[in-house]
Design a protein around this motif. Structure first.
Motif, PDB file in Angstrom:
ATOM      1  N   HIS A  96     -18.263  20.986   7.526  1.00 50.25           N
ATOM      2  CA  HIS A  96     -17.562  20.417   8.772  1.00 50.25           C
ATOM      3  C   HIS A  96     -17.614  18.773   8.604  1.00 50.25           C
ATOM      4  O   HIS A  96     -16.518  18.071   8.813  1.00 50.25           O
ATOM      5  N   GLY A  97     -18.739  18.286   8.149  1.00 53.55           N
ATOM      6  CA  GLY A  97     -19.027  16.877   8.187  1.00 53.55           C
ATOM      7  C   GLY A  97     -18.118  16.392   6.809  1.00 53.55           C
ATOM      8  O   GLY A  97     -17.344  15.308   7.066  1.00 53.55           O
ATOM      9  N   ASP A  98     -17.964  17.256   6.079  1.00 50.81           N
ATOM     10  CA  ASP A  98     -17.121  16.690   4.815  1.00 50.81           C
ATOM     11  C   ASP A  98     -15.825  16.577   5.189  1.00 50.81           C
ATOM     12  O   ASP A  98     -15.002  15.727   4.518  1.00 50.81           O
ATOM     13  N   GLU A  99     -15.488  17.585   5.821  1.00 51.53           N
ATOM     14  CA  GLU A  99     -13.983  17.673   6.498  1.00 51.53           C
ATOM     15  C   GLU A  99     -13.493  16.267   7.195  1.00 51.53           C
ATOM     16  O   GLU A  99     -12.686  15.673   6.952  1.00 51.53           O
ATOM     17  N   VAL A 100     -14.475  16.074   8.240  1.00 54.03           N
ATOM     18  CA  VAL A 100     -14.148  14.672   8.893  1.00 54.03           C
ATOM     19  C   VAL A 100     -14.279  13.502   7.960  1.00 54.03           C
ATOM     20  O   VAL A 100     -13.611  12.911   8.329  1.00 54.03           O
ATOM     21  N   ALA A 101     -15.137  13.508   7.085  1.00 51.06           N
ATOM     22  CA  ALA A 101     -15.389  12.409   6.366  1.00 51.06           C
ATOM     23  C   ALA A 101     -14.072  12.390   5.311  1.00 51.06           C
ATOM     24  O   ALA A 101     -13.754  11.273   5.024  1.00 51.06           O
ATOM     25  N   ASN A 102     -13.481  13.428   4.742  1.00 54.72           N
ATOM     26  CA  ASN A 102     -12.221  13.223   3.902  1.00 54.72           C
ATOM     27  C   ASN A 102     -11.379  12.662   4.680  1.00 54.72           C
ATOM     28  O   ASN A 102     -10.434  11.996   4.404  1.00 54.72           O
ATOM     29  N   GLU A 103     -10.981  13.275   5.965  1.00 53.80           N
ATOM     30  CA  GLU A 103      -9.870  12.865   6.771  1.00 53.80           C
ATOM     31  C   GLU A 103     -10.119  11.083   6.943  1.00 53.80           C
ATOM     32  O   GLU A 103      -8.904  10.514   6.642  1.00 53.80           O
ATOM     33  N   GLN A 104     -11.043  10.785   7.353  1.00 52.26           N
ATOM     34  CA  GLN A 104     -11.310   9.533   7.478  1.00 52.26           C
ATOM     35  C   GLN A 104     -11.229   8.554   6.112  1.00 52.26           C
ATOM     36  O   GLN A 104     -10.293   7.516   6.138  1.00 52.26           O
ATOM     37  N   ALA A 105     -11.678   9.259   4.990  1.00 55.49           N
ATOM     38  CA  ALA A 105     -11.648   8.415   3.566  1.00 55.49           C
ATOM     39  C   ALA A 105     -10.160   8.557   3.275  1.00 55.49           C
ATOM     40  O   ALA A 105      -9.755   7.426   2.600  1.00 55.49           O
ATOM     41  N   ASP A 106      -9.410   9.511   3.484  1.00 55.11           N
ATOM     42  CA  ASP A 106      -7.919   9.432   3.065  1.00 55.11           C
ATOM     43  C   ASP A 106      -7.126   8.408   3.720  1.00 55.11           C
ATOM     44  O   ASP A 106      -6.281   7.927   3.162  1.00 55.11           O
ATOM     45  N   ARG A 107      -7.668   8.487   5.080  1.00 54.50           N
ATOM     46  CA  ARG A 107      -6.907   7.275   5.901  1.00 54.50           C
ATOM     47  C   ARG A 107      -7.173   5.848   5.421  1.00 54.50           C
ATOM     48  O   ARG A 107      -6.176   5.082   5.279  1.00 54.50           O
ATOM     49  N   THR A 108      -8.465   5.801   5.224  1.00 57.29           N
ATOM     50  CA  THR A 108      -8.823   4.233   4.753  1.00 57.29           C
ATOM     51  C   THR A 108      -8.305   4.149   3.220  1.00 57.29           C
ATOM     52  O   THR A 108      -7.647   2.834   3.103  1.00 57.29           O
ATOM     53  N   LEU A 109      -8.291   4.895   2.465  1.00 56.71           N
ATOM     54  CA  LEU A 109      -7.550   4.771   1.043  1.00 56.71           C
ATOM     55  C   LEU A 109      -5.944   4.621   1.168  1.00 56.71           C
ATOM     56  O   LEU A 109      -5.524   3.791   0.340  1.00 56.71           O
ATOM     57  N   ALA A 110      -5.619   5.144   2.055  1.00 52.77           N
ATOM     58  CA  ALA A 110      -4.083   5.057   2.175  1.00 52.77           C
ATOM     59  C   ALA A 110      -3.821   3.518   2.812  1.00 52.77           C
ATOM     60  O   ALA A 110      -2.899   2.735   2.088  1.00 52.77           O
ATOM     61  N   GLU A 111      -4.630   3.005   3.654  1.00 51.27           N
ATOM     62  CA  GLU A 111      -4.537   1.984   4.327  1.00 51.27           C
ATOM     63  C   GLU A 111      -4.715   0.688   2.918  1.00 51.27           C
ATOM     64  O   GLU A 111      -3.895  -0.299   2.670  1.00 51.27           O
ATOM     65  N   VAL A 112      -5.753   1.030   2.135  1.00 51.45           N
ATOM     66  CA  VAL A 112      -6.246   0.271   1.028  1.00 51.45           C
ATOM     67  C   VAL A 112      -4.956   0.071  -0.052  1.00 51.45           C
ATOM     68  O   VAL A 112      -4.468  -0.877  -0.549  1.00 51.45           O
ATOM     69  N   ARG A 113      -4.175   1.151  -0.213  1.00 50.87           N
ATOM     70  CA  ARG A 113      -3.308   1.205  -1.078  1.00 50.87           C
ATOM     71  C   ARG A 113      -2.041   0.508  -0.746  1.00 50.87           C
ATOM     72  O   ARG A 113      -1.183  -0.156  -1.455  1.00 50.87           O
ATOM     73  N   ARG A 114      -1.670   0.648   0.479  1.00 43.88           N
ATOM     74  CA  ARG A 114      -0.729  -0.179   1.152  1.00 43.88           C
ATOM     75  C   ARG A 114      -1.045  -1.525   1.141  1.00 43.88           C
ATOM     76  O   ARG A 114       0.191  -2.327   0.728  1.00 43.88           O
ATOM     77  N   ALA A 115      -2.206  -2.165   1.470  1.00 43.19           N
ATOM     78  CA  ALA A 115      -2.530  -3.618   1.224  1.00 43.19           C
ATOM     79  C   ALA A 115      -2.117  -3.909  -0.245  1.00 43.19           C
ATOM     80  O   ALA A 115      -1.941  -5.036  -0.261  1.00 43.19           O
ATOM     81  N   MET A 116      -2.438  -2.901  -1.219  1.00 45.88           N
ATOM     82  CA  MET A 116      -2.412  -3.315  -2.282  1.00 45.88           C
ATOM     83  C   MET A 116      -0.976  -3.210  -3.206  1.00 45.88           C
ATOM     84  O   MET A 116      -0.609  -3.263  -4.312  1.00 45.88           O
ATOM     85  N   ASP A 117      -0.004  -2.733  -2.313  1.00 47.92           N
ATOM     86  CA  ASP A 117       1.351  -2.420  -2.591  1.00 47.92           C
ATOM     87  C   ASP A 117       1.099  -1.521  -3.796  1.00 47.92           C
ATOM     88  O   ASP A 117       1.938  -1.395  -4.711  1.00 47.92           O
ATOM     89  N   MET A 118       0.341  -0.413  -3.654  1.00 47.49           N
ATOM     90  CA  MET A 118       0.415   0.897  -4.323  1.00 47.49           C
ATOM     91  C   MET A 118       1.010   2.193  -3.919  1.00 47.49           C
ATOM     92  O   MET A 118       0.494   3.001  -4.269  1.00 47.49           O
ATOM     93  N   VAL A 119       1.956   1.751  -2.765  1.00 42.36           N
ATOM     94  CA  VAL A 119       2.581   3.059  -2.358  1.00 42.36           C
ATOM     95  C   VAL A 119       3.919   3.233  -2.855  1.00 42.36           C
ATOM     96  O   VAL A 119       4.746   2.307  -2.695  1.00 42.36           O
ATOM     97  N   TYR A 120       4.143   4.550  -3.605  1.00 41.69           N
ATOM     98  CA  TYR A 120       5.643   4.499  -4.235  1.00 41.69           C
ATOM     99  C   TYR A 120       6.310   5.786  -3.829  1.00 41.69           C
ATOM    100  O   TYR A 120       5.621   6.614  -3.372  1.00 41.69           O
TER     101      TYR A 120
END
Ligand code: TRP
Length: 366
Positions: A342-366
């Motif tokens: 359960h903890g891993d699931e919550v952590a994955n949702e959060q990590a995916d969101r943060t990584l998406a933000e990071v990639r957006r900031a780095m202009d890595m969304v194609y």
């Protein structure tokens, strides 16, 4: 290093320690006023069993912060096990043992998130952009990396040991934790984490400066006195001087029977001149809440034998309910796995969101 550089480094450390202490006082007040402003990230490497030093040094504090209403994320740092050794040991068993320890001492999986590194790919991926934000010499200068390396007795520095402060920054920043309870020795990690957060936001500067991608996390210094092992040295499993949370009452008595005391039969609390005796008194004091001087007065001229039996009783009584819960939990592997998954699931949702933000900031969304 020349001695004047040494002095400079020491005085800088001193100043930053004083700053961190003052900041911790402010943070404690802010937590009392509004715990919902904070998110905590803490964790442990699954390298062995948790002992009294862990309990009074950090676990108790984590449970208190959780109970004060701060959202707490607890990381089982499985990837960090391989920073300073070749083999992982019985890792699965240790990870589940750690989860059992957490739950037994009062981490509540309904309020806190227990998760592990290797189950959260997006957390680990943050290491790539973060590594570009630090220099090699900065990593070599990190005092915690230096002392970890010294503790490996001449083992060559691995790339992972050198860069583990950056991995630790990813642990903290992926979930946007803004508070990290630490001992003094971990302050350099927090400094490094803040630098990475700052540099990321500067380099990939968002137009919207009001909303940086990452918070600048604060260290919350623990107030507990340092507990030594039963021989007066640093508490560590390899020295056989620890009281592990899952020991039986008899095993505890056995370890304490071998504890080091001194020839003076009159027991006094005097940490400077009688470190071993005072450390044992401190153990009893932490277990019962009674002042160590008062415990010493009661023992009087009873000598080391009486002291040891007082400490044994105090610890066994204090640990009994924790041990009972731990035993029940350890027998229920399905439940431990359910909590972790359960903890891993919550952590994955959060990590995916943060990584998406990071990639957006780095202009890595194609
Ligand atoms: N280094 C910690 C330990 O040795 C575990 C840990 C990993 C950690 N990542 C962290 C602690 C991030 C605080 C913040 O047990």
């Amino acid at each position: 290093m020349t001695s004047s550089e040494d002095q400079l480094e020491n005085s800088t450390n001193h100043a930053s320690l004083e700053r961190a202490k003052a900041r911790s006082v402010e943070l404690e007040e802010a937590i009392d006023q509004d715990p919902s402003r904070f998110r905590i990230l803490t964790g442990d490497r699954p390298t062995g069993k948790l002992h009294l030093g862990h309990y009074f040094g950090t676990l108790k504090n984590r449970v208190e912060l959780q109970n004060r209403g701060v959202e707490t994320w607890v990381l089982v740092a499985d990837y960090q096990v391989i920073t300073d050794r070749d083999a992982v040991g019985p890792l699965r068993q240790r990870v589940l043992g750690l989860v059992a320890d957490y739950l037994a001492v009062g981490i509540d999986p309904k309020r806190s998130i227990i998760f592990n590194h290797s189950a959260v790919p997006a957390l680990n991926q943050l290491l790539l952009p973060f590594l570009s934000l630090v220099t090699e010499s900065e990593l070599h200068r990190n005092p915690t990396v230096k002392s970890e390396l010294d503790a490996t007795n001449g083992r060559a520095m691995s790339g992972l040991l050198l860069t583990y402060p950056v991995h630790q920054a990813a642990d903290i920043l992926f979930c946007k934790a803004n508070l990290v309870p630490v001992g003094q020795d971990q302050l350099p990690h927090l400094e490094q984490t803040r630098l990475i957060a700052q540099r990321f936001d500067r380099r990939y500067g968002r137009a919207d400066k009001e909303h940086p991608v990452f918070p600048r996390p604060d260290a919350l210094l623990s107030k507990t006195p340092l507990l030594l092992g039963t021989d007066g040295n640093k508490m560590s499993k390899s020295r056989g001087n620890t009281i592990e949370l899952d020991m039986t009452a008899d095993e505890t008595a056995r370890v304490l029977k071998k504890a080091k005391t001194d020839p003076d039969r009159v027991i006094t609390y005097d940490p400077e001149n009688r470190p071993e005796v005072s450390n044992l008194l401190m153990m009893a004091s932490l277990a019962t809440g009674e002042d160590p001087h008062a415990i010493a007065d009661r023992i009087g001229d009873g000598g080391g034998g009486t002291l040891k039996s007082v400490v044994t009783d105090a610890l066994n009584e204090f640990l009994a309910p924790i041990r009972e819960r731990r035993e029940e939990l350890a027998a229920n592997e399905d439940y431990l796995l359910e909590v972790l998954h359960h903890g891993d699931e919550v952590a994955n949702e959060q990590a995916d969101r943060t990584l998406a933000e990071v990639r957006r900031a780095m202009d890595m969304v194609y």
